[in-house]
Write an enzyme that holds these catalytic residues in place. Structure first.
Site, mmCIF file in Angstrom:
data_model
loop_
_atom_site.group_PDB
_atom_site.id
_atom_site.type_symbol
_atom_site.label_atom_id
_atom_site.label_comp_id
_atom_site.label_asym_id
_atom_site.label_seq_id
_atom_site.Cartn_x
_atom_site.Cartn_y
_atom_site.Cartn_z
ATOM 1 C CE LYS A 115 -4.287 0.972 2.509
ATOM 2 N NZ LYS A 115 -4.899 0.815 3.843
HETATM 3 C C1 E4P Z 1 -8.437 1.313 3.580
HETATM 4 O O1 E4P Z 1 -7.529 0.666 3.071
HETATM 5 C C2 E4P Z 1 -8.216 2.217 4.710
HETATM 6 O O2 E4P Z 1 -7.424 1.586 5.679
HETATM 7 C C3 E4P Z 1 -9.477 2.695 5.354
HETATM 8 O O3 E4P Z 1 -10.608 2.526 4.543
HETATM 9 C C4 E4P Z 1 -9.318 4.061 5.950
HETATM 10 O O4 E4P Z 1 -10.547 4.584 6.333
HETATM 11 P P1 E4P Z 1 -10.730 5.780 7.379
HETATM 12 O O5 E4P Z 1 -11.157 6.975 6.618
HETATM 13 O O6 E4P Z 1 -11.848 5.292 8.274
HETATM 14 O O7 E4P Z 1 -9.442 5.961 8.091
#
Ligand code: E4P
Length: 193
Positions: free
Chosen positions: A84
């Site tokens: 990522k």
């Molecule tokens: C996805 O890969 C992310 O970790 C996640 O959806 C982040 O979401 P948030 O806006 O709740 O931090």
């Protein structure tokens, strides 16, 4: 549309996995830090024993070379690990190099369709538009999913569109209708979590 769980909590992942609905897992540094005392590498490797699908592990470097090096390291932990990286120009450099090495990436923190197009052209396996956070600033998160799906369809692009920052069950259904390939959400998928 496939469903991933957004969690680094082994109990939660084990529970959702037992329902037979999971195709993958996303994690981020905040979720990893929440599991106090757990080692990053062993957490990812343990998750890989629970879910047979892509497991996103996020880089923390700010520069492309650093992200690339982290990605090379993480990719050795398990064949299902996806690297990522953020939707920045440094992230694009890392995606491009990792793709040339045959390593899959998830480009995260995507807030507009231009970022999604560039990520795909650099070789991203997954793009993660953050619909909840886009909604938070008064823009249409689901509209972003629709735009990216259209841009990818028009360009014959196979990068998976993953609806991230999901806040409630309606987001999941609307993302599926909009043509997202995947939605990731926490086990407790509601705004009250
Ligand atoms: C996805 O890969 C992310 O970790 C996640 O959806 C982040 O979401 P948030 O806006 O709740 O931090």
């Amino acid at each position: 549309m496939e469903l991933y769980i957004d969690s680094a909590n082994l109990k939660e992942i084990r529970e959702a996995s037992s329902w037979g609905i999971l195709s993958g897992v996303t994690t981020n540094p905040t979720l990893i830090a929440r599991e106090k005392g757990a080692d990053f590498r062993s957490t990812i490797q343990e998750i890989a024993t629970l879910v047979d699908g892509p497991i996103s592990a996020e880089t923390v470097s700010l520069d492309g070379d650093g992200m690339y090096k982290e990605g090379i390291d993480y990719a050795q932990w398990h064949p299902n690990v996806i690297i990522k990286v953020p939707s920045t120009t440094e992230g694009l450099k890392a995606v491009y190099k990792l793709a040339k090495d045959g390593i899959r990436t998830n480009v995260t923190l995507c807030f507009n369709a231009a970022q999604a197009l560039m990520a795909a052209r650099a070789g991203a396996f997954i793009i993660s538009p953050f619909i909840g956070r886009v909604d938070d600033v008064g823009v249409d998160g689901m509209g972003l999913i629709r735009e990216i799906v259209a841009v990818y369809e028009n360009g014959g692009i196979t990068t998976k569109v993953l609806a991230a920052s999901v806040r409630h069950p309606r987001h999941i259904i609307d993302a599926a209708i909009a043509g997202a390939d995947v939605a990731t959400c926490p086990l407790k998928c509601s705004s009250s979590r």
